[in-house]
Design a protein around this motif. Structure first.
Motif, PDB file in Angstrom:
ATOM      1  N   MET A 139      50.474  34.079  62.875  1.00  0.00           N
ATOM      2  CA  MET A 139      51.903  34.319  63.125  1.00  0.00           C
ATOM      3  C   MET A 139      52.313  33.773  64.492  1.00  0.00           C
ATOM      4  N   ASP A 140      51.452  33.981  65.474  1.00  0.00           N
ATOM      5  CA  ASP A 140      51.749  33.450  66.807  1.00  0.00           C
ATOM      6  C   ASP A 140      51.808  31.926  66.784  1.00  0.00           C
ATOM      7  N   ASP A 141      50.883  31.359  66.010  1.00  0.00           N
ATOM      8  CA  ASP A 141      50.817  29.909  65.918  1.00  0.00           C
ATOM      9  C   ASP A 141      52.067  29.350  65.240  1.00  0.00           C
ATOM     10  N   ILE A 142      52.477  30.025  64.172  1.00  0.00           N
ATOM     11  CA  ILE A 142      53.693  29.607  63.468  1.00  0.00           C
ATOM     12  C   ILE A 142      54.872  29.648  64.443  1.00  0.00           C
ATOM     13  N   ALA A 143      54.934  30.742  65.203  1.00  0.00           N
ATOM     14  CA  ALA A 143      56.032  30.882  66.169  1.00  0.00           C
ATOM     15  C   ALA A 143      55.988  29.737  67.174  1.00  0.00           C
ATOM     16  N   ARG A 144      54.800  29.438  67.667  1.00  0.00           N
ATOM     17  CA  ARG A 144      54.668  28.382  68.678  1.00  0.00           C
ATOM     18  C   ARG A 144      55.116  27.027  68.116  1.00  0.00           C
ATOM     19  N   LEU A 145      54.692  26.745  66.866  1.00  0.00           N
ATOM     20  CA  LEU A 145      55.041  25.446  66.281  1.00  0.00           C
ATOM     21  C   LEU A 145      56.547  25.323  66.061  1.00  0.00           C
ATOM     22  N   ALA A 147      79.624  25.451  67.941  1.00  0.00           N
ATOM     23  CA  ALA A 147      79.200  24.971  69.262  1.00  0.00           C
ATOM     24  C   ALA A 147      77.711  25.229  69.486  1.00  0.00           C
ATOM     25  N   SER A 148      77.227  26.347  68.981  1.00  0.00           N
ATOM     26  CA  SER A 148      75.830  26.717  69.232  1.00  0.00           C
ATOM     27  C   SER A 148      75.117  27.083  67.936  1.00  0.00           C
ATOM     28  N   PRO A 149      74.584  26.064  67.263  1.00  0.00           N
ATOM     29  CA  PRO A 149      73.788  26.370  66.061  1.00  0.00           C
ATOM     30  C   PRO A 149      72.596  27.255  66.457  1.00  0.00           C
ATOM     31  N   VAL A 150      72.140  28.074  65.541  1.00  0.00           N
ATOM     32  CA  VAL A 150      70.983  28.928  65.856  1.00  0.00           C
ATOM     33  C   VAL A 150      69.828  28.596  64.918  1.00  0.00           C
ATOM     34  N   GLN A 151      68.637  28.715  65.452  1.00  0.00           N
ATOM     35  CA  GLN A 151      67.417  28.564  64.657  1.00  0.00           C
ATOM     36  C   GLN A 151      66.472  29.678  65.081  1.00  0.00           C
ATOM     37  N   VAL A 152      66.199  30.595  64.173  1.00  0.00           N
ATOM     38  CA  VAL A 152      65.363  31.740  64.559  1.00  0.00           C
ATOM     39  C   VAL A 152      64.254  31.981  63.540  1.00  0.00           C
ATOM     40  N   LEU A 153      63.256  32.720  64.015  1.00  0.00           N
ATOM     41  CA  LEU A 153      62.139  33.159  63.183  1.00  0.00           C
ATOM     42  C   LEU A 153      62.085  34.675  63.212  1.00  0.00           C
ATOM     43  N   ALA A 154      61.678  35.264  62.104  1.00  0.00           N
ATOM     44  CA  ALA A 154      61.497  36.714  62.065  1.00  0.00           C
ATOM     45  C   ALA A 154      60.193  37.026  61.341  1.00  0.00           C
ATOM     46  N   PRO A 155      59.132  37.247  62.118  1.00  0.00           N
ATOM     47  CA  PRO A 155      57.863  37.593  61.475  1.00  0.00           C
ATOM     48  C   PRO A 155      57.815  39.092  61.169  1.00  0.00           C
ATOM     49  N   GLY A 156      57.034  39.474  60.212  1.00  0.00           N
ATOM     50  CA  GLY A 156      56.901  40.906  59.975  1.00  0.00           C
ATOM     51  C   GLY A 156      56.237  41.268  58.673  1.00  0.00           C
ATOM     52  N   ARG A 157      56.221  42.564  58.475  1.00  0.00           N
ATOM     53  CA  ARG A 157      55.498  43.140  57.349  1.00  0.00           C
ATOM     54  C   ARG A 157      56.451  43.399  56.193  1.00  0.00           C
ATOM     55  N   VAL A 158      56.003  43.119  54.982  1.00  0.00           N
ATOM     56  CA  VAL A 158      56.799  43.402  53.789  1.00  0.00           C
ATOM     57  C   VAL A 158      55.936  44.181  52.796  1.00  0.00           C
ATOM     58  N   TYR A 159      56.587  44.766  51.825  1.00  0.00           N
ATOM     59  CA  TYR A 159      55.899  45.668  50.892  1.00  0.00           C
ATOM     60  C   TYR A 159      56.167  45.262  49.453  1.00  0.00           C
ATOM     61  N   PHE A 180      69.800  26.704  56.466  1.00  0.00           N
ATOM     62  CA  PHE A 180      68.633  26.801  55.578  1.00  0.00           C
ATOM     63  C   PHE A 180      67.807  28.003  55.973  1.00  0.00           C
ATOM     64  N   ALA A 181      67.003  28.449  55.043  1.00  0.00           N
ATOM     65  CA  ALA A 181      66.139  29.599  55.283  1.00  0.00           C
ATOM     66  C   ALA A 181      64.818  29.345  54.574  1.00  0.00           C
ATOM     67  N   PHE A 182      63.750  29.922  55.127  1.00  0.00           N
ATOM     68  CA  PHE A 182      62.451  29.801  54.453  1.00  0.00           C
ATOM     69  C   PHE A 182      61.642  31.055  54.721  1.00  0.00           C
ATOM     70  N   GLY A 183      60.671  31.279  53.886  1.00  0.00           N
ATOM     71  CA  GLY A 183      59.771  32.428  54.061  1.00  0.00           C
ATOM     72  C   GLY A 183      58.339  31.987  53.856  1.00  0.00           C
ATOM     73  N   LEU A 184      57.542  32.143  54.918  1.00  0.00           N
ATOM     74  CA  LEU A 184      56.139  31.727  54.851  1.00  0.00           C
ATOM     75  C   LEU A 184      55.270  32.948  54.563  1.00  0.00           C
ATOM     76  N   GLY A 185      54.333  32.801  53.658  1.00  0.00           N
ATOM     77  CA  GLY A 185      53.380  33.883  53.380  1.00  0.00           C
ATOM     78  C   GLY A 185      52.210  33.784  54.346  1.00  0.00           C
ATOM     79  N   VAL A 186      52.111  34.752  55.249  1.00  0.00           N
ATOM     80  CA  VAL A 186      51.118  34.641  56.326  1.00  0.00           C
ATOM     81  C   VAL A 186      49.693  34.789  55.798  1.00  0.00           C
ATOM     82  N   GLU A 187      49.480  35.756  54.909  1.00  0.00           N
ATOM     83  CA  GLU A 187      48.126  35.939  54.367  1.00  0.00           C
ATOM     84  C   GLU A 187      47.650  34.645  53.687  1.00  0.00           C
ATOM     85  N   ARG A 188      48.554  34.079  52.901  1.00  0.00           N
ATOM     86  CA  ARG A 188      48.202  32.864  52.154  1.00  0.00           C
ATOM     87  C   ARG A 188      47.854  31.715  53.118  1.00  0.00           C
ATOM     88  N   LEU A 189      48.698  31.524  54.120  1.00  0.00           N
ATOM     89  CA  LEU A 189      48.443  30.439  55.070  1.00  0.00           C
ATOM     90  C   LEU A 189      47.134  30.666  55.821  1.00  0.00           C
TER      91      LEU A 189
END
Lengths: 822, 370
Positions: free
Chosen positions: B127-133, B209-221, B332-341
C-alpha cells in the motif's frame, strides 16, 4: 450463462469464426467468457469394438491381450490392464491416432504407436473418464467402460459418438454483468457477435426447428381469463395463451441437446419449450395446467398479503409477505411472480391443456420477493436485471409455435393486459463529448454503424448523433454517456491510446493534522521496523465483543460477528500462534488498526460508529527479563521519533485489575499512558492469573489511540532552528535516597521545579544513571542518581557559579521531596 | 449401639468429631504447604477419612449405610473447608505476588537492543508503495477520516449510483451491522470518493482551476460464507481524479504506468469493458501474466492475463449526487486489490498468510525496498 455454439450459430452467421475468437471478442466487449468446454465427450476417433478373445500377456501378470473386432476384415490386438475386460464384451476402442483424455490430469492426448512390455498394442480400450463421459454415463466402475446394455444394437467399427447418439457442441461459459439482462439470452449474445463481426442475424428462423409458426390468435376480451394489472411497477404486460390438445412427451433431441449444453436438464416437451424460449430470448415463461388452474376466471398481479401461504413447485410451503409479488387467480395466489410456479397448477404427465404466461415483471419487485422468499431462479435472475419490455408477446408466439410443432398444441385464445405503449428513449450524442471523455475521436459513420448493428435506430446522423434505444437495452442505456460506452466497447478499449493527464497541483489539506497523519504513521512504522518489530494485519471482524457499544453484524452468513473494540486481544492471538510454532522466539509485534464503538445516532450521513485509529505493541522475551521496561523503551523511542519529550508523558498506575483494552492486567506493572490530560492508552504486563499466550514467558503490551497524539503533533509550532552553544559544557551528579513509593516521574518533576531560574536555562539534560536498593538503605527506600548536563550560550560556565547553583538547587529539592543526599 | 463391632472407630473418633478437628486445623493453616500437609493427613489414601472408611467392613451390615453416610458428610465438610482455605491462601499469595512484583511504572524504559530488523506488513509495504508510485504522478493520499469502514448506504451505494433493488448491490456481498438502519461495512473503498468530493464541494473547491488526484487506501469487508480460516476483510486502494479534462485515455495511461512501475518492467495491459455502477464506461484491467509472460500457466489459468483492478470514468450520477455539474468536469476512478497485487508481486500462494502474521512469513519481507 452457458452459450451453446450450435445454438448461437443458428441465430448469427458464425462462418469462419472459431469459438476461441468469439469468446475473446465477447470478453473484449464486456461479456467475460470464463471458459470454453465441449459437450458429448472429449474424444475423437473412438469406435465401438467387440472383444473376441482374451489371452494372458507373455511378460506381465496384470496385463492381458485382447483381440478386438473393429468392423474390419482383420481384428486387432491390444494390451489392456483393466481387470474387468471379458470375452464377448462390447467396448469403446481408441485406435492409433484417436484423441482421448489422460486419466491422471484430464489433459487430451493423441494415441501413438505403443509397445507395452514387448508386445505391440494397436490402440487402447477406454474407460469412461478417458472419454470425458463420466458425468453423462457415470459413475464409472473400475476398469474399462462396458457398452453392453448402453448400446441396443452395437456394431463393431461404428464411431462411438454416432452409436451413442451424442452430438458434440462447444459451450462458452459467460458471466453477464448485472446491468445486462439481454446477455442472459442467446439472442442477446448473438446480437453482440453480429455487431462485432458485422454478421447477419436471423431471429425468426423457427422453421425447421418448430414446424410452421402458427402465430397468436387475436387477444380475447376477458374470455376465458380477464387480466388486471393494478400496479404498473409490479407488472407492465401480462399475456396468457390458452392451449389445447397437448400430449406430454420428450422434447426433440436437438432441443434437449441445446438445453443440456446450456446446463438445463431436459424434462418434457412443455417444460423444455418454456425453458428453451427463455434461454433464447431472455423472457421467462410459466405454464399452468389449465385443468388444475381453473377453466376461466380473473388473473392479476399483486403483492401477497401478510400471512398468505402457497406451496411452490419444489413442494415447500412458502409464507408470504407484501414484499412478494404473486399471480392471483380468483383471489388466491397460484404462482410467485418471476420466481416459481405453484404446486397445485403444475404441469404433469397427464396435462392436456395449458395456460401459458409471458409477463414483464418489474425488476425491483422480483428482486425483493426473491430475497424475501430466499429463492433465486433462472427466471428471477433475468427479471432482476430487466427483461425486454417488448419481448413477452414475441416469446409467447415462439413458445406457441414450438408447442404446436412438438406437443400437438393448438392455441385457442390469448388474454392480455398492458400498461400503455413502450416509449423508446431517444438520445442525442455530440461526438465531441465522445472525444472529450474517451480521449480519441470517432468517425460519425463508424459510430452510426456500430449503434445500428447493436439494434439502435438512427434518427439523425452527423456530429449530433440521435438514436432511439431498442427496447431490450432501455434499462441500461439512458444517457449520452451510456451511448459513448456502447461505442467505445465495440470500437475496442484496446484502440484507445495511453495518455497521461496534466500534472495537477498536489492536493494539500490546510489542517496540519490531516495533512501529516499518514506520514507520521509511516515514520513510526519505519522506527518500529528498525527496532525489530513486525507489522501485523489482524482481522477487525470476528472477535466476540459483548460491550453495549459494540458493533455487530446483522446478516452474517454463519455466526454473528462483531467489530473489535481493542487491538490487543487480536495481537495476543497472533503471539499465541507464533509461540505455538516457535516457543523460543522473542516476539516484537505491532499493529496499526482501528477499533470501533457505537457513538451517537446513525443518520443518512453518519453511521453512528466511531472508528478510532490505534497502535498496539506486544513484546515477549526470555525469563527474568523486565518485560515492562523493554516495551516502555520501545514506546519511548517512538515518542522521541515524534520529538515528544519522555517527560511530557505520564504513567498513572492502575488501581485495580479491571480489564483495560479488553485484557486483565498486572496492577503493579501496568499504567495508563497520559499525554497532558488525555489518556492515550495502557501499557503493562498481563495479570499473572490470566495467561493469554499459554507461554511461560514475560510479556508486555501497549495499546494507544493515535488521534490525540497526531493532534498534539499537528498543533505543535513548526520547527525553528535553535542556536548551538559554542562553549564547553559541564556536568554534575546528585544522588539521594527516598521512599520507593515516590515515582520516578514525580522525582523528575520535583527536580525541574527545584532548579533555580538561571540554572534551569543552562540545563541541557537530566539523566537517571543509577537506581540502587539494598545494604546501606532503609527498607522500602531506594537511591536514585542523576546527572545534570549544563551549558550556557553566552560563555563558559564557571565551577563556582555551578557549585552555587547546585547548592541552591539541592536545598530547594529537599524542601520538595523527603530525601537524604548520599 | 452394639459394643465391639465399631470399637476401633469410637476409640479414635466419630466422623463428626474428625470433621470438626480437621476444619479447625484447616482454618489455622496459614500457608499452602501446611494446607497440603493437612490434605494428606485427612484426605490422603492413608488419611483419617480413609481409615474411617476402612472400618466400615467391621460394622454389622445393617449399620453400614448410616455410618457410611456420616463418613461421606464428614468428607464433604473437610473438602469444602480445604477448598475455601485454599482459595483464600491462593488469593493472599497472588496479592502478595502482585505486591512484591509491583514496580515504578514511570521509570525510564530499557532502550531497545536489536539483533534483527523487523518490517512493515507486506500489505502495508504494497500500500505504501502504491501510494509512492501514484504520488509521483500527482496523487495525494487521503487521511483516515475520509475512509470510514462503517458506512451508511448513501456512501456505499446510493451516491455511487447503485440503483435500489438492483442486482448490482449483490456484486459485493455486504455486511450490515446493528448500529442503525442501513448501516453497513463498506464493500469497496469507493465511499472515500463521495466523502472527499462532498468535503471539497462544501469548501467550494474549484475543480476547473485545481483538478484533484487522490488515493484512499483501506480495509473493506465482504460477507462471504466464512469458516474460521477464511478472511472476510480485504484491502483496496481507491484512486480518483477529477478535473475539467480527464479522459479515458488518461486512465489507461496512468494505470499502465503504475503497472510498469509496480511490477518493475514494461508489461502489456488489457482493458476490458465491465460494469460498475459508479463508472461509465467501466473497465477491468488485466496485466500480462508475470509468471509466464503471457504464455499461459497455472496462476493465470492458462489465459496469459491476470486481472488486477477495476476502473472507469466517474459516472455523471456520482457527480450529481455530490452537487457537481457533470457538464463541467470529468473524472476517473480505480480500485486496486492489495492482497491480489501482493500475492502476484511476491508469489504468495495463500491469502491466509496475511492475517495469520507468522513471523516466519513476515520476516521474509525485511529486506524489501520500498
Amino acid at each position: 450463462m452457458n452459450i451453446s455454439w450450435d445454438w448461437l450459430g443458428s441465430l448469427v452467421d458464425l462462418k469462419g469464426l472459431t469459438p476461441a475468437e468469439v469468446a475473446d471478442a465477447l470478453t473484449n466487449m464486456g461479456l467475460e467468457i470464463d471458459a470454453i468446454h465441449t459437450t458429448g465427450g472429449q474424444f475423437e476417433g473412438v469406435i465401438v469394438g467387440h472383444a473376441l478373445a482374451i489371452e494372458p500377456h507373455p511378460n506381465a501378470d496384470k496385463l492381458r491381450l485382447v483381440t478386438v473386432d473393429i468392423g474390419k476384415a482383420d481384428p486387432v490386438k491390444v494390451v489392456c490392464g483393466a481387470p474387468n475386460v471379458d470375452k464377448d464384451m462390447w467396448i469403446a476402442f481408441a485406435p492409433e491416432g484417436a484423441t482421448v483424455l489422460n486419466r491422471k490430469d484430464g489433459s487430451q492426448f493423441k494415441l501413438g504407436k505403443a509397445t507395452i512390455r514387448g508386445v505391440d498394442s494397436a490402440g487402447m480400450v477406454c474407460s469412461l473418464d478417458e472419454l470425458g463421459l463420466t458425468e453423462r454415463y457415470g459413475p464409472a466402475e473400475d476398469g474399462i467402460w462396458k457398452l453392453d446394455g448402453v448400446l441396443k444394437q452395437p456394431t463393431a467399427g461404428q464411431p462411438l459418438r454416432d452409436a451413442l447418439g451424442l452430438s458434440s457442441d462447444t459451450v462458452l461459459e459467460g458471466a453477464p454483468t448485472a446491468n445486462r439482462g439481454d446477455w442472459m439470452s442467446v439472442r442477446g449474445v448473438a446480437r453482440e457477435v453480429a455487431a462485432k463481426f458485422t454478421r447477419s442475424l436471423s431471429f425468426e428462423g423457427l422453421e425447421g426447428l418448430a414446424g410452421p409458426a402458427t402465430g397468436l390468435p387475436v387477444a380475447g376480451n376477458g374470455e376465458p381469463y380477464s387480466i388486471s394489472l393494478p400496479d404498473e411497477t409490479l407488472c407492465r404486460y401480462y399475456g396468457a395463451a390458452v392451449l389445447e390438445g397437448i400430449t406430454i412427451g420428450p422434447s426433440p433431441a436437438w432441443m434437449q441437446q441445446r438445453l443440456a449444453a446450456a446446463g438445463m436438464r431436459p424434462i418434457n416437451n412443455v417444460v423444455d419449450i418454456t425453458n428453451y424460449v427463455m434461454l433464447e430470448t431472455g423472457q421467462p415463461l410459466h405454464a399452468f395446467d389449465r385443468d388444475l388452474l381453473g377453466e376461466s376466471g380473473s388473473l392479476s398481479v399483486r403483492r401477497a398479503k401478510a400471512g398468505e401461504t402457497m406451496t411452490t413447485l419444489d413442494d415447500l410451503e412458502r409464507n408470504l409477505t407484501p414484499e412478494v409479488v404473486v399471480i392471483d387467480f380468483n383471489g388466491a395466489p397460484v404462482a410467485l411472480a418471476g420466481l416459481m410456479g405453484g404446486r397445485e397448477s403444475e404441469v404433469r404427465d397427464t396435462t392436456t391443456r395449458l395456460v401459458l404466461e409471458a409477463a414483464t415483471f418489474g425488476s425491483a419487485g422480483i428482486r425483493r420477493g426473491s430475497r424475501q422468499v430466499g429463492l433465486r431462479t433462472e427466471a428471477s435472475a433475468r427479471f432482476e436485471r430487466g427483461v425486454d419490455p417488448a419481448g413477452a408477446r414475441k416469446a409467447l408466439a415462439m413458445a406457441v409455435a414450438l408447442l404446436a410443432g412438438h406437443a400437438g398444441a393448438k392455441c385457442t385464445a390469448l388474454n392480455e393486459a398492458e400498461h400503455g405503449a413502450i416509449q423508446l428513449p431517444e438520445i442525442t450524442l455530440d461526438l465531441a463529448h465522445y472525444q472529450n471523455l474517451v480521449g480519441q475521436a470517432i468517425d460519425a459513420t463508424e459510430a452510426e454503424a456500430i449503434l445500428q448493428r447493436l439494434g439502435f435506430e438512427l434518427l439523425s446522423s452527423g456530429q449530433q448523433l440521435k438514436v432511439s434505444v431498442p427496447s431490450f437495452r432501455m434499462a441500461d442505456v439512458t444517457r449520452p454517456v451510456d451511448v459513448i460506452e456502447e461505442l467505445v466497447r465495440v470500437h475496442g478499449y484496446d484502440a484507445v491510446p495511453y495518455t497521461l493527464p496534466a500534472m495537477p497541483k498536489a492536493y494539500r489539506f490546510d489542517d496540519p493534522v490531516l495533512a501529516h497523519e499518514e506520514q507520521w504513521r509511516h515514520a513510526l512504522a519505519s522506527s518500529l521496523a528498525d527496532i525489530g518489530y513486525y507489522g501485523c494485519n489482524v482481522e477487525s471482524l470476528g472477535f466476540l465483543e459483548t460491550a453495549p457499544d459494540a458493533v455487530r453484524t446483522s446478516n452474517a452468513r454463519a455466526n454473528q460477528l462483531a467489530l473489535r473494540q481493542h487491538l490487543l486481544p487480536g495481537l495476543a492471538e497472533v503471539a499465541r500462534h507464533n509461540l505455538a510454532h516457535q516457543p523460543d522466539v522473542a516476539l516484537r509485534l505491532y499493529e496499526f488498526g482501528r477499533v470501533y464503538h457505537r457513538a451517537g445516532k446513525a443518520s443518512a450521513k453518519y453511521s453512528g460508529v466511531k472508528e478510532t485509529p490505534s497502535l498496539a505493541l506486544l513484546w515477549t522475551g526470555e525469563n527474568k527479563q523486565q518485560a515492562y521496561s523493554h516495551l516502555k523503551g520501545a514506546w519511548e523511542l517512538l515518542l522521541s521519533r515524534m520529538g515528544i519529550s519522555p517527560d511530557a508523558v505520564r504513567y498513572e498506575p492502575v488501581t485495580s485489575d479491571d480489564p483495560l483494552a479488553g485484557l486483565r492486567w498486572h496492577p503493579g506493572r501496568t499504567a495508563q499512558v497520559k499525554l497532558g490530560k488525555v489518556i492515550l492508552g495502557v501499557i503493562g504486563e498481563p495479570h499473572p492469573a490470566e495467561n493469554y499466550l499459554d507461554a511461560g514467558v514475560p510479556v508486555a503490551m501497549l495499546e494507544i489511540q493515535l488521534k490525540p497524539l497526531f493532534e498534539a503533533l499537528g498543533k505543535r509550532p513548526p520547527l525553528k532552528f535553535q542556536p548551538v552553544s559554542a562553549f564547553p559544557g559541564v556536568s554534575r551528579d546528585i544522588a539521594f535516597a527516598l521512599d520507593e513509593s515516590i515515582a520516578y516521574q514525580d522525582v523528575l518533576t520535583a527536580i525541574h521545579k527545584a532548579l533555580p531560574p538561571e540554572m534551569a536555562k543552562a540545563v541541557q539534560a537530566i539523566h537517571l544513571f543509577d537506581e540502587y536498593r539494598g545494604p546501606g538503605l532503609a527498607e522500602g527506600s531506594r537511591s536514585l542518581a542523576f546527572r545534570l548536563a549544563l551549558q550556557a550560550h553566552d560563555g563558559t560556565l564557571r565551577d563556582t557559579d555551578v557549585d552555587a547553583w547546585m547548592a541552591d538547587f539541592k536545598n530547594q529539592l529537599k524542601r520538595g521531596l523527603d530525601l537524604q543526599y548520599r | 449401639m452394639q459394643a465391639g463391632s465399631n470399637q476401633a472407630i469410637t476409640e479414635a473418633t466419630t466422623p463428626e468429631q474428625l470433621a470438626d478437628t480437621a476444619s479447625q486445623a484447616i482454618a489455622r493453616a496459614d500457608d499452602l504447604a501446611t494446607l497440603e500437609a493437612l490434605r494428606v493427613e485427612y484426605l490422603g489414601k492413608k488419611g483419617a477419612i480413609s481409615t474411617l472408611n476402612r472400618g466400615l467392613k467391621d460394622l454389622a451390615p445393617e449399620e453400614r449405610p448410616a455410618f457410611g453416610q456420616r463418613v461421606q458428610q464428614a468428607l464433604g465438610q473437610v473438602q469444602e473447608a480445604m477448598d475455601a482455605r485454599q482459595a483464600t491462601l491462593n488469593a493472599a499469595q497472588l496479592d502478595e505476588r502482585l505486591q512484591t512484583e509491583t514496580i515504578d511504572v514511570s521509570m525510564p524504559g530499557t532502550p531497545p537492543t536489536v539483533e534483527k530488523a523487523g518490517t512493515r506488513h507486506p500489505l502495508t509495504i504494497v500500500m505504501d508503495d502504491i501510494a509512492r508510485l501514484f504520488e509521483g504522478m500527482g496523487f495525494s493520499v487521503l487521511p483516515d477520516s475520509f475512509c470510514a469502514e462503517v458506512e451508511t448506504e448513501r456512501y456505499n451505494f446510493e451516491a455511487l449510483n447503485f440503483p435500489a433493488d438492483h442486482p448490482a448491490r449483490d456484486m459485493q456481498d455486504t455486511f450490515y451491522v446493528d448500529a442503525g438502519d442501513g448501516v453497513l461495512l463498506r464493500s469497496q473503498t469507493s465511499n472515500a470518493q463521495i466523502r472527499f468530493l462532498e468535503y471539497l464541494v462544501a469548501k467550494k473547491h474549484d475543480f476547473i482551476a485545481s483538478p484533484v488526484q487522490v488515493l484512499a487506501p483501506g480495509r473493506v469487508y465482504r460477507n462471504e460464507a466464512i469458516n474460521s480460516r477464511k478472511s472476510v476483510t480485504f484491502h483496496q486502494v481507491e484512486g480518483l481524479a477529477v478535473g475539467p479534462n480527464i479522459k479515458f485515455s488518461d486512465l489507461k495511461g496512468v494505470l499502465h504506468e503504475f503497472v510498469r512501475l509496480f511490477f518493475e518492467g514494461e508489461r502489456a495491459t488489457r482493458f476490458r469493458p465491465s460494469y460498475f455502477p459508479f463508472t461509465e464506461p467501466s473497465a477491468e484491467v488485466d496485466v500480462e501474466c508475470i509468471f509466464c509472460a503471457g504464455n499461459g500457466c497455472r496462476t493465470c489459468s492458462q489465459v496469459g492475463w491476470l486481472e488486477v483492478l477495476g476502473c472507469g470514468m466517474v459516472d455523471p450520477n456520482v457527480f450529481k449526487a455530490v452537487d457537481i455539474d457533470p457538464g463541467q468536469v470529468t473524472g476517473f476512478a480505480f480500485g486496486l486489490g492489495v492482497e491480489r497485487l501482493t500475492m502476484l508481486r511476491y508469489g504468495v500462494d495463500d491469502i491466509r498468510h496475511f492475517s495469520t502474521n507468522d513471523v516466519r512469513f513476515l520476516s521474509q519481507f525485511t529486506g524489501v525496498l520500498s
